[in-house]
Scaffold this motif. Structure first.
Motif, mmCIF file in Angstrom:
data_model
loop_
_atom_site.group_PDB
_atom_site.id
_atom_site.type_symbol
_atom_site.label_atom_id
_atom_site.label_comp_id
_atom_site.label_asym_id
_atom_site.label_seq_id
_atom_site.Cartn_x
_atom_site.Cartn_y
_atom_site.Cartn_z
ATOM 1 N N ALA A 93 47.328 33.707 50.340
ATOM 2 C CA ALA A 93 46.617 34.683 51.181
ATOM 3 C C ALA A 93 46.557 36.041 50.501
ATOM 4 O O ALA A 93 45.512 36.702 50.484
ATOM 5 N N GLY A 94 47.677 36.485 49.936
ATOM 6 C CA GLY A 94 47.674 37.764 49.225
ATOM 7 C C GLY A 94 46.782 37.743 48.004
ATOM 8 O O GLY A 94 46.094 38.730 47.703
ATOM 9 N N SER A 95 46.760 36.622 47.290
ATOM 10 C CA SER A 95 45.927 36.532 46.088
ATOM 11 C C SER A 95 44.443 36.590 46.427
ATOM 12 O O SER A 95 43.644 37.113 45.650
ATOM 13 N N ILE A 96 44.070 36.043 47.581
ATOM 14 C CA ILE A 96 42.664 36.091 47.992
ATOM 15 C C ILE A 96 42.229 37.543 48.173
ATOM 16 O O ILE A 96 41.137 37.945 47.744
ATOM 17 N N PHE A 97 43.086 38.351 48.789
ATOM 18 C CA PHE A 97 42.759 39.765 48.981
ATOM 19 C C PHE A 97 42.584 40.470 47.643
ATOM 20 O O PHE A 97 41.557 41.103 47.391
ATOM 21 N N SER A 98 43.595 40.395 46.789
ATOM 22 C CA SER A 98 43.551 41.152 45.535
ATOM 23 C C SER A 98 42.448 40.646 44.620
ATOM 24 O O SER A 98 41.748 41.434 43.973
ATOM 25 N N PHE A 99 42.246 39.327 44.546
ATOM 26 C CA PHE A 99 41.238 38.779 43.650
ATOM 27 C C PHE A 99 39.833 39.155 44.110
ATOM 28 O O PHE A 99 39.005 39.618 43.308
ATOM 29 N N SER A 100 39.550 38.979 45.385
ATOM 30 C CA SER A 100 38.198 39.258 45.879
ATOM 31 C C SER A 100 37.892 40.751 45.837
ATOM 32 O O SER A 100 36.773 41.149 45.475
ATOM 33 N N LEU A 101 38.857 41.595 46.194
ATOM 34 C CA LEU A 101 38.621 43.034 46.175
ATOM 35 C C LEU A 101 38.427 43.546 44.755
ATOM 36 O O LEU A 101 37.595 44.427 44.514
ATOM 37 N N SER A 102 39.196 43.016 43.810
ATOM 38 C CA SER A 102 39.025 43.420 42.416
ATOM 39 C C SER A 102 37.703 42.932 41.852
ATOM 40 O O SER A 102 37.063 43.611 41.046
ATOM 41 N N LEU A 103 37.282 41.753 42.287
ATOM 42 C CA LEU A 103 36.053 41.160 41.757
ATOM 43 C C LEU A 103 34.829 41.990 42.134
ATOM 44 O O LEU A 103 33.873 42.072 41.349
ATOM 45 N N LEU A 161 44.179 39.204 36.318
ATOM 46 C CA LEU A 161 45.340 39.964 35.854
ATOM 47 C C LEU A 161 45.886 40.862 36.957
ATOM 48 O O LEU A 161 47.112 40.967 37.139
ATOM 49 N N VAL A 162 45.003 41.512 37.701
ATOM 50 C CA VAL A 162 45.439 42.346 38.827
ATOM 51 C C VAL A 162 46.169 41.504 39.863
ATOM 52 O O VAL A 162 47.224 41.905 40.387
ATOM 53 N N THR A 163 45.633 40.330 40.162
ATOM 54 C CA THR A 163 46.268 39.443 41.145
ATOM 55 C C THR A 163 47.652 39.007 40.679
ATOM 56 O O THR A 163 48.615 39.005 41.464
ATOM 57 N N LEU A 164 47.779 38.628 39.409
ATOM 58 C CA LEU A 164 49.073 38.197 38.878
ATOM 59 C C LEU A 164 50.087 39.334 38.925
ATOM 60 O O LEU A 164 51.250 39.132 39.332
ATOM 61 N N ILE A 165 49.680 40.530 38.535
ATOM 62 C CA ILE A 165 50.598 41.679 38.562
ATOM 63 C C ILE A 165 51.046 41.973 39.989
ATOM 64 O O ILE A 165 52.234 42.208 40.245
ATOM 65 N N ASP A 166 50.105 41.966 40.919
ATOM 66 C CA ASP A 166 50.454 42.268 42.314
ATOM 67 C C ASP A 166 51.424 41.232 42.883
ATOM 68 O O ASP A 166 52.347 41.581 43.627
ATOM 69 N N LEU A 173 43.703 49.296 39.961
ATOM 70 C CA LEU A 173 43.385 48.259 40.939
ATOM 71 C C LEU A 173 44.647 47.576 41.457
ATOM 72 O O LEU A 173 44.747 47.246 42.645
ATOM 73 N N ALA A 174 45.617 47.336 40.571
ATOM 74 C CA ALA A 174 46.872 46.715 41.007
ATOM 75 C C ALA A 174 47.581 47.596 42.026
ATOM 76 O O ALA A 174 48.169 47.095 42.997
#
Length: 307
Positions: free
Chosen positions: A237-247, A105-110, A185-186
């Protein structure tokens, strides 16, 4: 040995080149570019292997140990009990689903927020405003992580700024919980998503947008059929950052998450209060496996090859 100068025609002696070890090495490297590349990459690859791969191996080995329930010391006997507990325990399954859901959800919002901002920065703003906006996007990264998290705790608290803004319209603050965790997180990872997408949009030629308009393409058709396929690697590339950091985050959940827990909290609790390092290592393997699975899915799309 002597050479003629172009101006006076005098012959000026030039000392002969000495056959040193450094000169031989330079000649060898210039004649073998693959050897030169191998030597250049050997140091960072060695560092990556020691810090990352060896650390992962140590984590896996630790997960196969146990803790003596009486003395609290680690028993180095090989067993899969910790991994089986993590895979079959209802608590760990619930927390895993919650963590992955929050990260997605954080990745999608970002991504949804970053796309219009990055497009305006790359294609609409003047060069002067581009520099100003890039600085504005980077400015939150200059502040402390804890300062930003506690700032959102204050904003989302009862009688906080958010409630003061929405109270005239009948709204109220979400308080502390999963919505507050997602919002915080977003905000924290948004710059990491904006910058790759902005860099990808800068590589899209303006002539393609003009050609699409000349051929009768509407705005949304141009964005979906021309722009989006070209910036898809940047979005990945952006999704990898937000997804991994949130995880892997656990501090934000402690600050604004209320009673909710994520995988990072379970790792932190077992390392600290429970003093069960093997179980913490087994829990930490879950986000690592999820990240590798996510990268494998992304790789199948071909986006990583175009980064």
């Amino acid at each position: 040995m002597a050479v003629d100068t172009a101006s006076s025609g005098q012959r000026i002696p030039v000392p002969p080149h000495r056959d040193t070890l450094a000169r031989r090495g330079s000649i060898t490297l210039s004649a073998h570019p693959r050897l030169r590349l191998t030597l250049m990459l050997s140091a960072p690859l060695l560092w990556l292997g020691l810090i990352y791969i060896v650390a992962l191996a140590a984590l896996l080995i630790t997960a196969l140990w146990t803790v003596d329930s009486f003395t609290g010391t680690i028993t180095r006997s090989w067993t899969l009990d910790n991994i089986i507990t993590v895979l079959t325990g209802s608590l760990y399954q619930t927390v895993t689903v919650r963590t992955v859901g929050v990260a997605l959800l954080v990745t999608l919002i970002d991504i949804l927020v970053a796309l219009p901002i990055a497009f305006f920065m790359a294609k609409v703003a003047s060069p002067r405003w581009q520099r100003i906006l890039v600085i504005a996007v980077l400015m939150p990264l200059w502040a402390s992580y804890l300062v930003k998290a506690y700032a959102w705790r204050s904003v989302l608290s009862q009688n906080g700024i958010f409630e003061w803004l929405v109270a005239p319209f009948g709204g109220q603050s979400p308080g502390y919980g999963l919505p507050a965790t997602v919002i915080t997180l977003a905000y924290l990872w948004l710059p990491y998503v904006i910058l790759p997408i902005y860099a990808g949009l800068e590589r899209v030629p303006d002539s393609l947008l003009e050609a699409s308009g000349d051929l009768g393409g509407k705005t949304w058709a141009t964005l979906c059929l021309v722009v989006l396929p070209m910036i898809w690697p940047a979005i990945i590339a952006g999704s990898i950052f937000s997804f991994s950091l949130s995880l892997g985050d656990y501090i934000t959940v402690n600050i604004v998450g209320g009673a909710n827990q994520m995988l990072g909290n379970l790792v932190y609790t077992n390392v600290g209060a429970a003093n069960n390092l093997p179980l913490a290592a087994a829990i930490a393997l879950i986000p690592i496996v999820i990240i590798f699975g996510y990268l494998a899915v992304v790789r199948r799309t071909g986006a990583l090859e175009n980064l």
